[in-house]
Scaffold this active site. Structure first.
Site, PDB file in Angstrom:
ATOM      1  N   HIS A  25      50.443  38.696  49.893  1.00  0.00           N
ATOM      2  CA  HIS A  25      51.697  39.127  49.255  1.00  0.00           C
ATOM      3  C   HIS A  25      51.525  40.503  48.608  1.00  0.00           C
ATOM      4  O   HIS A  25      52.335  41.414  48.831  1.00  0.00           O
ATOM      5  CB  HIS A  25      52.106  38.090  48.204  1.00  0.00           C
ATOM      6  CG  HIS A  25      53.393  38.412  47.508  1.00  0.00           C
ATOM      7  ND1 HIS A  25      54.599  37.886  47.900  1.00  0.00           N
ATOM      8  CD2 HIS A  25      53.668  39.209  46.434  1.00  0.00           C
ATOM      9  CE1 HIS A  25      55.557  38.340  47.110  1.00  0.00           C
ATOM     10  NE2 HIS A  25      55.017  39.140  46.208  1.00  0.00           N
ATOM     11  N   GLU A  26      50.477  40.646  47.808  1.00  0.00           N
ATOM     12  CA  GLU A  26      50.271  41.912  47.106  1.00  0.00           C
ATOM     13  C   GLU A  26      49.854  43.038  48.058  1.00  0.00           C
ATOM     14  O   GLU A  26      50.272  44.186  47.892  1.00  0.00           O
ATOM     15  CB  GLU A  26      49.213  41.744  45.999  1.00  0.00           C
ATOM     16  CG  GLU A  26      49.625  40.795  44.883  1.00  0.00           C
ATOM     17  CD  GLU A  26      50.919  41.222  44.206  1.00  0.00           C
ATOM     18  OE1 GLU A  26      51.203  42.436  44.155  1.00  0.00           O
ATOM     19  OE2 GLU A  26      51.660  40.335  43.746  1.00  0.00           O
ATOM     20  N   HIS A  39      52.902  44.533  49.673  1.00  0.00           N
ATOM     21  CA  HIS A  39      53.584  45.485  48.793  1.00  0.00           C
ATOM     22  C   HIS A  39      52.898  46.853  48.861  1.00  0.00           C
ATOM     23  O   HIS A  39      53.553  47.892  48.987  1.00  0.00           O
ATOM     24  CB  HIS A  39      53.561  44.990  47.347  1.00  0.00           C
ATOM     25  CG  HIS A  39      54.553  43.911  47.055  1.00  0.00           C
ATOM     26  ND1 HIS A  39      55.863  43.975  47.456  1.00  0.00           N
ATOM     27  CD2 HIS A  39      54.429  42.736  46.366  1.00  0.00           C
ATOM     28  CE1 HIS A  39      56.508  42.892  47.037  1.00  0.00           C
ATOM     29  NE2 HIS A  39      55.648  42.121  46.385  1.00  0.00           N
TER      30      HIS A  39
END
Length: 241
Positions: free
Chosen positions: A33-34, A37
């Site tokens: 997820h990170e 980003h």
């Protein structure tokens, strides 16, 4: 997850397998997820994450100690947000939008991959059989890892779609509105408190059960999205008609 330790219906071996599978699935979900980003921010012209060593798949760079403990013991937590500077984006609105949806999109992709791998693992086990203790351990480990890989990624995706600051859903909504509209101004100022209050209320409501479940706003939102996507995946792969 900590309740697994007190489940009398499970052997110590199964408890260990389930906890290990959960932790690995959780770490991968937060890391992907990170990273999503960070890489999408980089594609939009922002070098902040890369310059700070956060544009990496190394879980240690993304996991937050307190957030991880809360996730294990309480049921909700967080990772370290990847540093983003929207001022560096080539096109700010496009950059904010694409960076915001990157994390949830990655979680959806990882969930689908885990779903496919779960089906493959089940097919292999049915074809060759699981007759030894070692085989049983490995099958259970992969089974729970893929299962939690689906649930955790879809849950993380759904949670981040909430239109509450500082979650991704808020930033997506923000790109389609004027930055000075009342909702966005309110959320930037009080969003973290609103989110914290909703988490506490939802957690307590889910524990009391009964009519209180209707106050589990976050849980109902997440269950609706997660359940819908799981049903859709099962329909696509012919597991339900």
């Amino acid at each position: 997850m900590i309740n697994i330790l007190f489940d009398q219906s499970l052997t110590m071996q199964n408890k260990f397998i389930i906890i290990v599978a959960f932790l690995f699935a959780m770490v991968i979900a937060f890391t992907m997820h990170e990273y999503a980003h960070g890489i999408v921010a980089y594609w939009n012209g922002d070098n902040t994450a890369k310059s700070m060593g956060r544009l990496t798949l190394n879980p240690l760079k993304h996991m937050d100690f307190l957030g991880t403990l809360l996730l294990i013991f309480v049921g909700f937590g967080w990772a370290k947000p990847v540093p983003i500077n929207p001022n560096n984006f080539d096109k700010p609105r496009r950059g904010i939008f694409t960076v915001s949806i990157a994390g949830v999109t990655m979680n959806l992709i990882v969930a689908i991959i885990n779903f496919i791998l779960l089906l493959i693992a089940g097919s292999i086990a049915n074809a060759v059989g699981v007759t030894t203790n070692i085989g049983y351990i490995f099958y259970n480990l992969f089974f729970y890892f893929f299962l939690y890989g689906i649930v955790i990624n879809l849950t993380l995706m759904a949670f981040n779609l909430l239109p509450i600051f500082p979650l991704d859903g808020f930033h997506v909504l923000e790109t389609f509105t004027k930055y000075d509209n009342k909702y966005c101004v309110f959320m930037r100022r009080y969003g973290s408190l609103v989110l914290f209050a909703l988490l506490i209320i939802s957690n307590l409501a889910s524990r009391f059960g009964g009519i209180f479940v209707y106050f589990d706003i976050i849980g109902l939102f997440i269950d609706t999205i997660v359940g819908g996507i799981q049903s859709l995946m099962m329909l696509i792969f012919g597991l339900i008609v």
